[in-house]
Design an enzyme around this catalytic site. Structure first.
Site, PDB file in Angstrom:
ATOM      1  N   TYR A  24       0.797  -1.235   0.000  1.00  0.00           N
ATOM      2  CA  TYR A  24       0.000   0.000   0.000  1.00  0.00           C
ATOM      3  C   TYR A  24       0.831   1.289   0.000  1.00  0.00           C
ATOM      4  O   TYR A  24       0.266   2.384  -0.046  1.00  0.00           O
ATOM      5  CB  TYR A  24      -0.946  -0.005   1.209  1.00  0.00           C
ATOM      6  N   HIS A 101      -9.144   1.367  -5.551  1.00  0.00           N
ATOM      7  CA  HIS A 101      -8.269   0.511  -4.736  1.00  0.00           C
ATOM      8  C   HIS A 101      -6.834   0.936  -4.985  1.00  0.00           C
ATOM      9  O   HIS A 101      -6.436   1.143  -6.148  1.00  0.00           O
ATOM     10  CB  HIS A 101      -8.440  -0.967  -5.094  1.00  0.00           C
TER      11      HIS A 101
END
Ligand code: DQA
Length: 146
Positions: A24, A101
């Site tokens: 991430y 996302h």
């Protein structure tokens, strides 16, 4: 004054920056809020940026958006792959939704390949990192102009 775009974030996104940085990245959710707000301002929009670990809270915010927002950017995180409730709330909101996302969910485990959000969304942005939030705002702004 135009209604804000709601930017809604699901479970564990409050841990960005320290959560699995190899997947991430190192930017925090507050960094992402700042860049998303700046992009919205440059396009003549404002945002209302929120995060919750609770599915019911996300559903309530999506329904609240029906009257209070012009559109929604939604990173439903893990609930993306499980939540019929979030899907129903999006349909009930009758708002344009861009699904975001940070990671490329199609490169990851099979259970992440299915989204309950995609069939009721305007479009999906995934795998491009935090810039996906800015791209989603840009896409929504263009859509709302039409
Ligand atoms: C995510 C992808 C989801 O599969 C995961 O559960 C998340 C984050 C992303 O932004 O890449 O929590 O939505």
């Amino acid at each position: 004054m135009a209604k804000p775009i709601y930017v809604l974030n699901g479970p564990t996104l409050n841990m960005l920056g320290t959560r699995e940085p190899e997947i991430y990245g190192t930017q925090t959710l507050s960094d992402i809020e700042k860049m998303t707000a700046e992009r919205a301002t440059s396009l003549g929009h404002s945002i209302d940026f929120r995060q919750s670990n609770s599915e019911g809270q996300l559903v309530d915010w999506i329904l609240e958006a029906r009257t209070n927002a012009s559109g929604i950017v939604l990173n439903g995180a893990a609930y993306t792959h499980t939540s019929v409730a979030m899907m129903d709330a999006i349909s009930a909101s009758e708002l344009p939704v861009v699904e975001v996302h940070i990671s490329n969910i199609f490169k990851r485990e099979d259970f992440r390949h299915h989204s309950y959000v995609s069939p009721v969304s305007l479009g999906v942005i995934c795998g491009l990192g935090p810039i996906g939030y800015e791209l989603a705002i840009e896409a929504l702004a263009a859509h709302l102009k039409k």
